[in-house]
Each structure stands twice: as structure tokens, then as C-alpha cells.
Design a protein around this motif. Structure first.
Motif, PDB file in Angstrom:
ATOM      1  N   LEU A  52      13.057 -26.155  31.002  1.00  0.00           N
ATOM      2  CA  LEU A  52      13.110 -26.969  32.213  1.00  0.00           C
ATOM      3  C   LEU A  52      11.727 -27.225  32.805  1.00  0.00           C
ATOM      4  CD1 LEU A  52      16.244 -25.395  33.933  1.00  0.00           C
ATOM      5  CD2 LEU A  52      16.095 -27.530  32.651  1.00  0.00           C
ATOM      6  N   ALA A  53      10.741 -26.493  32.335  1.00  0.00           N
ATOM      7  CA  ALA A  53       9.372 -26.676  32.839  1.00  0.00           C
ATOM      8  C   ALA A  53       8.867 -28.087  32.563  1.00  0.00           C
ATOM      9  CB  ALA A  53       8.434 -25.644  32.217  1.00  0.00           C
ATOM     10  N   TRP A  54       9.294 -28.691  31.464  1.00  0.00           N
ATOM     11  CA  TRP A  54       8.852 -30.042  31.124  1.00  0.00           C
ATOM     12  C   TRP A  54       9.427 -31.072  32.088  1.00  0.00           C
ATOM     13  CZ3 TRP A  54       4.872 -30.371  28.067  1.00  0.00           C
ATOM     14  CH2 TRP A  54       4.607 -29.290  27.226  1.00  0.00           C
ATOM     15  N   GLU A  55      10.693 -30.871  32.487  1.00  0.00           N
ATOM     16  CA  GLU A  55      11.283 -31.758  33.489  1.00  0.00           C
ATOM     17  C   GLU A  55      10.599 -31.560  34.841  1.00  0.00           C
ATOM     18  OE1 GLU A  55      15.585 -31.895  33.637  1.00  0.00           O
ATOM     19  OE2 GLU A  55      15.656 -31.244  31.537  1.00  0.00           O
ATOM     20  N   ALA A  56      10.273 -30.323  35.155  1.00  0.00           N
ATOM     21  CA  ALA A  56       9.575 -30.035  36.407  1.00  0.00           C
ATOM     22  C   ALA A  56       8.189 -30.676  36.412  1.00  0.00           C
ATOM     23  CB  ALA A  56       9.451 -28.527  36.597  1.00  0.00           C
ATOM     24  N   LYS A  57       7.520 -30.661  35.275  1.00  0.00           N
ATOM     25  CA  LYS A  57       6.196 -31.293  35.163  1.00  0.00           C
ATOM     26  C   LYS A  57       6.296 -32.777  35.491  1.00  0.00           C
ATOM     27  CE  LYS A  57       4.947 -33.083  31.485  1.00  0.00           C
ATOM     28  NZ  LYS A  57       4.518 -34.419  31.142  1.00  0.00           N
ATOM     29  N   ASP A  58       7.310 -33.445  34.930  1.00  0.00           N
ATOM     30  CA  ASP A  58       7.492 -34.868  35.198  1.00  0.00           C
ATOM     31  C   ASP A  58       7.712 -35.131  36.687  1.00  0.00           C
ATOM     32  OD1 ASP A  58       7.191 -35.424  32.506  1.00  0.00           O
ATOM     33  OD2 ASP A  58       9.355 -35.404  32.110  1.00  0.00           O
ATOM     34  N   PHE A  59       8.480 -34.264  37.336  1.00  0.00           N
ATOM     35  CA  PHE A  59       8.715 -34.400  38.769  1.00  0.00           C
ATOM     36  C   PHE A  59       7.426 -34.179  39.558  1.00  0.00           C
ATOM     37  CE2 PHE A  59       9.492 -32.012  42.740  1.00  0.00           C
ATOM     38  CZ  PHE A  59      10.106 -33.006  43.486  1.00  0.00           C
ATOM     39  N   LEU A  60       6.702 -33.134  39.220  1.00  0.00           N
ATOM     40  CA  LEU A  60       5.521 -32.757  40.002  1.00  0.00           C
ATOM     41  C   LEU A  60       4.377 -33.752  39.857  1.00  0.00           C
ATOM     42  CD1 LEU A  60       5.712 -28.935  39.348  1.00  0.00           C
ATOM     43  CD2 LEU A  60       6.045 -30.080  41.552  1.00  0.00           C
ATOM     44  N   ILE A  61       4.153 -34.312  38.672  1.00  0.00           N
ATOM     45  CA  ILE A  61       3.043 -35.255  38.521  1.00  0.00           C
ATOM     46  C   ILE A  61       3.320 -36.572  39.236  1.00  0.00           C
ATOM     47  CG2 ILE A  61       2.154 -34.255  36.380  1.00  0.00           C
ATOM     48  CD1 ILE A  61       3.479 -36.551  34.868  1.00  0.00           C
ATOM     49  N   SER A  62       4.559 -36.787  39.664  1.00  0.00           N
ATOM     50  CA  SER A  62       4.884 -38.000  40.409  1.00  0.00           C
ATOM     51  C   SER A  62       4.723 -37.819  41.921  1.00  0.00           C
ATOM     52  CB  SER A  62       6.309 -38.441  40.096  1.00  0.00           C
ATOM     53  OG  SER A  62       7.235 -37.515  40.621  1.00  0.00           O
TER      54      SER A  62
END
Length: 127
Positions: A52-62
Motif C-alpha cells: 500500500l506504500a505505492w498507493e500512498a506515494k501517489d497520494f502524497l506526491i499530489s
């Protein structure tokens, strides 16, 4: 583990408040993470499910205040870094335009437009 660096010079309170909002946003998207504020401008997120860290990364960089996200020893620029680069490129464009306008006055004798006797060439493209 995922590390997030914030833009600007936030205080510890600002970092805690903003990372709390991000943690709630992740939780609302069914991504369970625990956050740890490790510096005034840096937060660490730990996930129960590492994928789930990859989905979180997508959220955070936005996010606007996100300068960069570090995941698996790779750094991903956030929206805050992009806006910072955009302001720099605008400054560089204005500098280069002022240099160009200065150089145009020096070369005012050179031919830059075709003579009126030659028709302007128009290129047609069929779609």
C-alpha cells in the motif's frame, strides 16, 4: 517505510498537523499507516501492508506541501517541488527574453523578415 519532506520551513506543530491530515486521507482510502514526525520538515509513514506504500506515494506526491517522497531509496518529487521548479523556469524565461531583446537591438541591420516580393509560405497538413 516512506519518508515525506515538506516544502518551506514548517514548525513542528505545522508538520504534525499536516501529516495528521495526510494520515486521515490515507485512512479514508483504506490505507492504514502510522506516522512519525522525525524532523521539523520530515515525516515517516509505516504501513501494515507494504504494497500500500505505492498507493500512498501517489497520494502524497499530489499534495501541495509535499516537496518529495522517498520510497525504497528512490526519491519522487512532489507537487511542491514542481511548483518551485515552475517559478524558477519562469524567471529563467524572463531573463532569456530580456537577453534576446537586448541582442535584437544590436543586430537591427540583419534581415529577419522575408522581402515583400516573396509570398509567405503556408504549409498545409492533411489529417
Amino acid at each position: 517505510m516512506l519518508f515525506v519532506t515538506l516544502t518551506g520551513s514548517p514548525t513542528m506543530e505545522e508538520t504534525t498537523e499536516l501529516s495528521s491530515i495526510w494520515e486521515i486521507g490515507l485512512y479514508n482510502n483504506h490505507i492504514q499507516a502510522t506516522r512519525y514526525v522525525i524532523e521539523e520538515d520530515r515525516v515517516m509513514f509505516v504501513f501494515t501492508d507494504g504494497s500500500l506504500a505505492w498507493e500512498a506515494k501517489d497520494f502524497l506526491i499530489s499534495q501541495e506541501r509535499c516537496l518529495e517522497v522517498e520510497l525504497d531509496s528512490k526519491v519522487y518529487p512532489g507537487l511542491g517541488a514542481k511548483s518551485k521548479q515552475g517559478s524558477n523556469s519562469e524567471e529563467e524565461k524572463s531573463r532569456s527574453e530580456s537577453k534576446k531583446s537586448g541582442s535584437k537591438s544590436k543586430t537591427s541591420g540583419s534581415k529577419t523578415t522575408p522581402p515583400e516580393s516573396e509570398p509567405a509560405r503556408v504549409r498545409s497538413v492533411e489529417l
